[in-house]
Design an enzyme around this catalytic site. Structure first.
Site, PDB file in Angstrom:
ATOM      1  N   ASP A  35       0.852  -1.186   0.000  1.00 53.78           N
ATOM      2  CA  ASP A  35       0.000   0.000   0.000  1.00 53.78           C
ATOM      3  C   ASP A  35       0.895   1.245   0.000  1.00 53.78           C
ATOM      4  O   ASP A  35       1.881   1.320   0.720  1.00 53.78           O
ATOM      5  CB  ASP A  35      -0.914  -0.008   1.244  1.00 53.78           C
ATOM      6  CG  ASP A  35      -2.055   0.983   1.108  1.00 53.78           C
ATOM      7  OD1 ASP A  35      -3.207   0.548   1.000  1.00 53.78           O
ATOM      8  OD2 ASP A  35      -1.783   2.212   1.105  1.00 53.78           O
ATOM      9  N   ILE A  36       0.510   2.206  -0.828  1.00 57.67           N
ATOM     10  CA  ILE A  36       1.311   3.425  -0.996  1.00 57.67           C
ATOM     11  C   ILE A  36       1.300   4.295   0.272  1.00 57.67           C
ATOM     12  O   ILE A  36       2.190   5.102   0.477  1.00 57.67           O
ATOM     13  CB  ILE A  36       0.788   4.203  -2.236  1.00 57.67           C
ATOM     14  CG1 ILE A  36       1.854   5.061  -2.859  1.00 57.67           C
ATOM     15  CG2 ILE A  36      -0.457   4.998  -1.922  1.00 57.67           C
ATOM     16  CD1 ILE A  36       1.476   5.598  -4.234  1.00 57.67           C
ATOM     17  N   ASN A  93     -12.721  -3.130   2.954  1.00 55.57           N
ATOM     18  CA  ASN A  93     -13.655  -2.003   2.977  1.00 55.57           C
ATOM     19  C   ASN A  93     -14.630  -2.185   1.814  1.00 55.57           C
ATOM     20  O   ASN A  93     -14.214  -2.529   0.700  1.00 55.57           O
ATOM     21  CB  ASN A  93     -12.888  -0.685   2.833  1.00 55.57           C
ATOM     22  CG  ASN A  93     -11.944  -0.455   3.988  1.00 55.57           C
ATOM     23  OD1 ASN A  93     -12.208  -0.877   5.113  1.00 55.57           O
ATOM     24  ND2 ASN A  93     -10.817   0.204   3.728  1.00 55.57           N
ATOM     25  N   VAL A 102     -11.118   2.758  -3.619  1.00 52.33           N
ATOM     26  CA  VAL A 102     -10.836   2.216  -4.954  1.00 52.33           C
ATOM     27  C   VAL A 102     -11.846   1.115  -5.252  1.00 52.33           C
ATOM     28  O   VAL A 102     -11.947   0.125  -4.513  1.00 52.33           O
ATOM     29  CB  VAL A 102      -9.386   1.659  -5.021  1.00 52.33           C
ATOM     30  CG1 VAL A 102      -9.102   1.112  -6.408  1.00 52.33           C
ATOM     31  CG2 VAL A 102      -8.376   2.744  -4.650  1.00 52.33           C
ATOM     32  N   HIS A 106     -10.273  -5.392  -3.238  1.00 49.10           N
ATOM     33  CA  HIS A 106      -8.940  -5.619  -2.666  1.00 49.10           C
ATOM     34  C   HIS A 106      -9.086  -5.945  -1.193  1.00 49.10           C
ATOM     35  O   HIS A 106     -10.016  -5.512  -0.528  1.00 49.10           O
ATOM     36  CB  HIS A 106      -8.040  -4.388  -2.836  1.00 49.10           C
ATOM     37  CG  HIS A 106      -8.658  -3.118  -2.340  1.00 49.10           C
ATOM     38  ND1 HIS A 106      -9.598  -2.419  -3.063  1.00 49.10           N
ATOM     39  CD2 HIS A 106      -8.486  -2.424  -1.186  1.00 49.10           C
ATOM     40  CE1 HIS A 106      -9.976  -1.350  -2.386  1.00 49.10           C
ATOM     41  NE2 HIS A 106      -9.324  -1.333  -1.233  1.00 49.10           N
ATOM     42  N   HIS A 108      -6.930  -5.650   2.366  1.00 48.44           N
ATOM     43  CA  HIS A 108      -5.768  -5.078   3.051  1.00 48.44           C
ATOM     44  C   HIS A 108      -5.226  -6.159   3.986  1.00 48.44           C
ATOM     45  O   HIS A 108      -5.969  -6.685   4.824  1.00 48.44           O
ATOM     46  CB  HIS A 108      -6.167  -3.887   3.923  1.00 48.44           C
ATOM     47  CG  HIS A 108      -6.711  -2.712   3.165  1.00 48.44           C
ATOM     48  ND1 HIS A 108      -5.966  -1.585   2.909  1.00 48.44           N
ATOM     49  CD2 HIS A 108      -7.936  -2.479   2.632  1.00 48.44           C
ATOM     50  CE1 HIS A 108      -6.713  -0.704   2.244  1.00 48.44           C
ATOM     51  NE2 HIS A 108      -7.914  -1.221   2.063  1.00 48.44           N
TER      52      HIS A 108
HETATM   53  P1  AMP Z   1      -9.700   1.432   0.218  1.00 46.36           P
HETATM   54  O1  AMP Z   1      -9.938   2.685   0.985  1.00 46.36           O
HETATM   55  O2  AMP Z   1     -10.064   0.197   0.979  1.00 46.36           O
HETATM   56  O3  AMP Z   1     -10.333   1.491  -1.160  1.00 46.36           O
HETATM   57  O4  AMP Z   1      -8.139   1.330   0.025  1.00 46.36           O
HETATM   58  C1  AMP Z   1      -7.446   1.798  -1.088  1.00 46.36           C
HETATM   59  C2  AMP Z   1      -5.998   1.749  -0.738  1.00 46.36           C
HETATM   60  O5  AMP Z   1      -5.242   1.874  -1.921  1.00 46.36           O
HETATM   61  C3  AMP Z   1      -5.534   2.885   0.200  1.00 46.36           C
HETATM   62  O6  AMP Z   1      -5.014   2.312   1.399  1.00 46.36           O
HETATM   63  C4  AMP Z   1      -4.442   3.600  -0.615  1.00 46.36           C
HETATM   64  O7  AMP Z   1      -3.357   4.030   0.180  1.00 46.36           O
HETATM   65  C5  AMP Z   1      -4.040   2.534  -1.630  1.00 46.36           C
HETATM   66  N1  AMP Z   1      -3.490   3.021  -2.897  1.00 46.36           N
HETATM   67  C6  AMP Z   1      -3.998   3.975  -3.703  1.00 46.36           C
HETATM   68  N2  AMP Z   1      -3.241   4.123  -4.799  1.00 46.36           N
HETATM   69  C7  AMP Z   1      -2.230   3.213  -4.694  1.00 46.36           C
HETATM   70  C8  AMP Z   1      -1.121   2.854  -5.513  1.00 46.36           C
HETATM   71  N3  AMP Z   1      -0.868   3.470  -6.678  1.00 46.36           N
HETATM   72  N4  AMP Z   1      -0.292   1.880  -5.092  1.00 46.36           N
HETATM   73  C9  AMP Z   1      -0.514   1.258  -3.910  1.00 46.36           C
HETATM   74  N5  AMP Z   1      -1.553   1.546  -3.094  1.00 46.36           N
HETATM   75  C10 AMP Z   1      -2.390   2.507  -3.476  1.00 46.36           C
END
Ligand code: AMP
Length: 115
Positions: A35-36, A93, A102, A106, A108
């Site tokens: 995760d970024i 989530n 997103v 996915h 976490h």
């Molecule tokens: P969610 O809120 O469950 O949709 O989580 C989306 C996650 O994606 C967040 O924890 C972000 O930090 C992560 N994220 C967004 N863009 C990227 C990326 N390019 N590479 C890795 N993680 C990302």
């Protein structure tokens, strides 16, 4: 009715290699990357490469083979990291009210809360 899949979500772009990321583990239909914006010492995202919007869509509509590959990849990853022994948290989530930013399914993988 299934939610419409947005082809322009950031994880779709990662799958199409339009956005760089370092894949740390993969299966036939699954990829894992850091995760970024990590919220724990270990914070890895696991995603299917198929077009599923959330955990319910994946659970109800992905093939048995895709689902098995997904969970086997998480199993392999947690074992590689030794988390099968120390423990970990899996979070999905779901929807805006569930904090999903997103719209590509996915999980976490979070760990290291005891350090
Ligand atoms: P969610 O809120 O469950 O949709 O989580 C989306 C996650 O994606 C967040 O924890 C972000 O930090 C992560 N994220 C967004 N863009 C990227 C990326 N390019 N590479 C890795 N993680 C990302």
């Amino acid at each position: 009715m299934r939610k419409e899949y947005d082809e322009n979500n950031i994880f779709a772009k990662i799958i199409r290699k339009e956005i760089p990321t370092s894949i740390i583990c993969s299966g036939k239909d699954t990829i894992c990357f850091k995760d970024i914006n990590p919220k724990a010492q270990t914070h890895i995202l696991i995603i299917p490469t198929g077009k599923y919007t959330d955990i319910m869509d994946f659970s109800l509509n992905a093939s048995e083979s895709e689902q098995k590959d997904f969970w086997k990849t998480i199993d392999k990853l947690t074992k590689e990291l030794g988390l099968d022994k120390s423990g970990f948290r899996l979070v999905a989530n779901t929807g805006k009210g569930g904090g999903q930013e997103v719209q590509h399914f996915h999980i976490h993988l979070l760990a290291g809360f005891n350090k």
